[in-house]
Design an enzyme around this catalytic site. Structure first.
Site, short mmCIF file in Angstrom:
data_model
loop_
_atom_site.label_atom_id
_atom_site.label_comp_id
_atom_site.label_asym_id
_atom_site.label_seq_id
_atom_site.Cartn_x
_atom_site.Cartn_y
_atom_site.Cartn_z
N ASN A 1 0.84 -0.99 0.25
CA ASN A 1 -0.42 -0.13 -0.08
C ASN A 1 0.69 1.48 0.39
OD1 ASN A 1 1.19 0.79 2.44
ND2 ASN A 1 -0.56 -1.10 3.52
N ASP B 1 -5.24 -10.31 11.51
CA ASP B 1 -5.46 -9.14 12.31
C ASP B 1 -4.32 -9.18 13.16
OD1 ASP B 1 -6.36 -6.47 13.28
OD2 ASP B 1 -8.51 -6.59 12.52
N LYS C 1 -14.52 -0.15 14.02
CA LYS C 1 -13.41 -0.77 14.41
C LYS C 1 -12.47 -0.02 16.10
CE LYS C 1 -8.75 -0.70 11.82
NZ LYS C 1 -7.62 0.16 11.83
#
Ligand SMILES: Cc1cc2nc3c(=O)[nH]c(=O)nc-3n(C[C@H](O)[C@H](O)[C@H](O)COP(=O)(O)O)c2cc1C
Length: 406
Positions: free
Chosen positions: A209, A304, A336
């Protein structure tokens, strides 16, 4: 701190009494100013009894136009280290945004050089009105802070945004303006993750990313500079800072393994890395050849890192995450915060074009108490210091709250 607390004319004015009480208990000196409309909802006697200071306002007994050798509004404006307006009506927001000063509170708001913090409360229609939002944007452009209202059933019976933020969130926002006791971070062990992760497809191609890791590195330096022992788990190509124990990682799995090896020894986690959510299902041993037909790539979820560490933390460990969202950023970040059980989340609005690879940035802190005033826009180094100062305040207050007699 010396705090002027302005209370304007909304039903939520009764909550200002609790705010004044808690601020006074925390050792702040609080002088309340009631607007004329505010005085219809709560009495000056209640406020002066809770704060031990005179309550000023429009009523002649409260002295707004009382003959006074010292000019009252200027004296108050100078006295204040911080001016808080809670609850803030659409009317009071509009007055200050447009430079109007028809009463004591609005005059103090214009005269003061102290920081100003607004906690708006109003009907959803009023809150969503473009005039109110434009006025708030104007106040923010003056450097004023805004504690976002929450959602819920309002006094008018409607359900939606506009409910005064919880007293806890307003208190947290006020803490952001005090002089931080940075000593609370001295010697604390802090795990910081930074940079992008990379998920390889074959020996030459990778999925990643646009994060550089600059914000995470700035945070690692800022925590190091106040005496914390920083363990940095770093993806990407930026050089590691001195004085910080750094572990270089490539994939999300590597990052998790490096973090898990250190987490038990740490007091807190600052998860600033941009972890890839997916990786290719298969890693090809040789470079994949191009074909003429359409090609597809099967992706599977990576671990995660933040949720895993947060789920394994002891009650004495804290966890701070980051969210970079391109739409509905506050809603996504609140979800979140809750789903991962974090103590705080700092939200980057990547749609505004600030975040990846830029110098200046804005972060909106959210805690279980609510949405706090934005930090920035500031260069990333300064922004990281602002995060550390805010966090030091929070740790200090929660440490003191656990001491007997607080
Ligand atoms: C019962 C009642 C409740 C009100 N609640 C609010 C409110 O929550 N937020 C708001 O912006 N205005 C509210 N208003 C309107 C304000 O009181 C009005 O705009 C007033 O002029 C505000 O003056 P001030 O900003 O000087 O306090 C309410 C009015 C009434 C009669």
């Amino acid at each position: 701190m010396q705090i002027v607390l302005g209370i304007t004319g909304g039903v939520a004015a009764y909550k200002a009494a609790e705010l004044a009480r808690q601020l006074t208990n925390q050792g702040h000196r609080v002088r309340c100013i009631l607007t004329e409309a505010g005085a219809r909802f709560i009495t000056p006697l209640a406020l002066s009894s809770l704060t031990g200071e005179p309550c000023l306002g429009a009523n002649p007994d409260m002295g707004e136009w009382r003959a006074n050798p010292s000019v009252e509004h200027i004296e108050l404006a100078r006295w204040a280290d911080l001016v808080v307006v809670a609850p803030a009506t659409a009317n009071s927001i509009g007055k200050t945004a447009n430079g109007l000063a028809p009463d004591l509170l609005s005059t103090v708001l214009l005269a003061t050089r102290a920081p100003v913090l607004w906690a708006p409360a109003m009907n959803t229609g009023m809150w969503e009105h473009p005039a109110v939002q434009a006025n708030l944007a104007r106040l923010r452009s003056f450097g004023h802070g805004v504690v976002e209202p929450g959602e819920g059933v309002l006094a008018c019976g409607e359900e939606g945004a506009g409910k005064l933020a919880d007293v806890g969130a307003i208190l947290e926002a006020i803490q952001m303006y005090g002089t931080p006791n940075l000593a609370v971070l001295q010697g604390r062990q802090i795990l910081v993750t930074a940079g992008p992760t990379r998920e390889d497809l074959d020996p030459v191609r990778t999925l990643s990313n646009r994060s550089t890791g600059a914000m995470g590195l700035a945070l690692a330096r800022a925590f190091r500079d106040v005496g914390a022992r920083v363990h940095l788990v770093l993806g990407g190509d930026l050089p590691a800072p001195w004085g910080v124990e750094t572990m270089r990682v490539r994939s999300a799995q590597d990052m998790l393994a490096a973090c898990e090896a250190r987490w038990a020894d740490c007091d807190g986690l600052v998860a600033a890395a941009a972890v890839a959510d997916q990786r290719p299902e298969h890693l090809a041993a040789e470079k994949v050849k191009k074909t003429d037909g359409p090609e597809s790539l099967v992706l599977v979820r990576t671990p995660d890192v933040l949720a895993t560490l947060a789920s394994k933390r002891r009650p004495d460990q804290w966890a701070m995450g980051f969210a970079a969202e391109s739409e509905k950023h506050l809603d996504h970040a609140k979800a979140k915060l809750k789903s991962k059980g974090l103590d705080a989340i700092l939200v980057n609005d990547i749609q505004s074009g600030r975040a990846f690879g830029t110098q200046a940035n804005t972060l909106i802190p959210i805690t279980p108490q609510g949405v706090l005033p934005a930090l920035g826009p500031l260069p990333k180094e300064r922004l990281a210091q602002a995060v550390v100062q805010w966090w030091a305040h929070r740790l200090d207050v929660s440490d003191r709250a656990q001491q007997p007699g607080f």
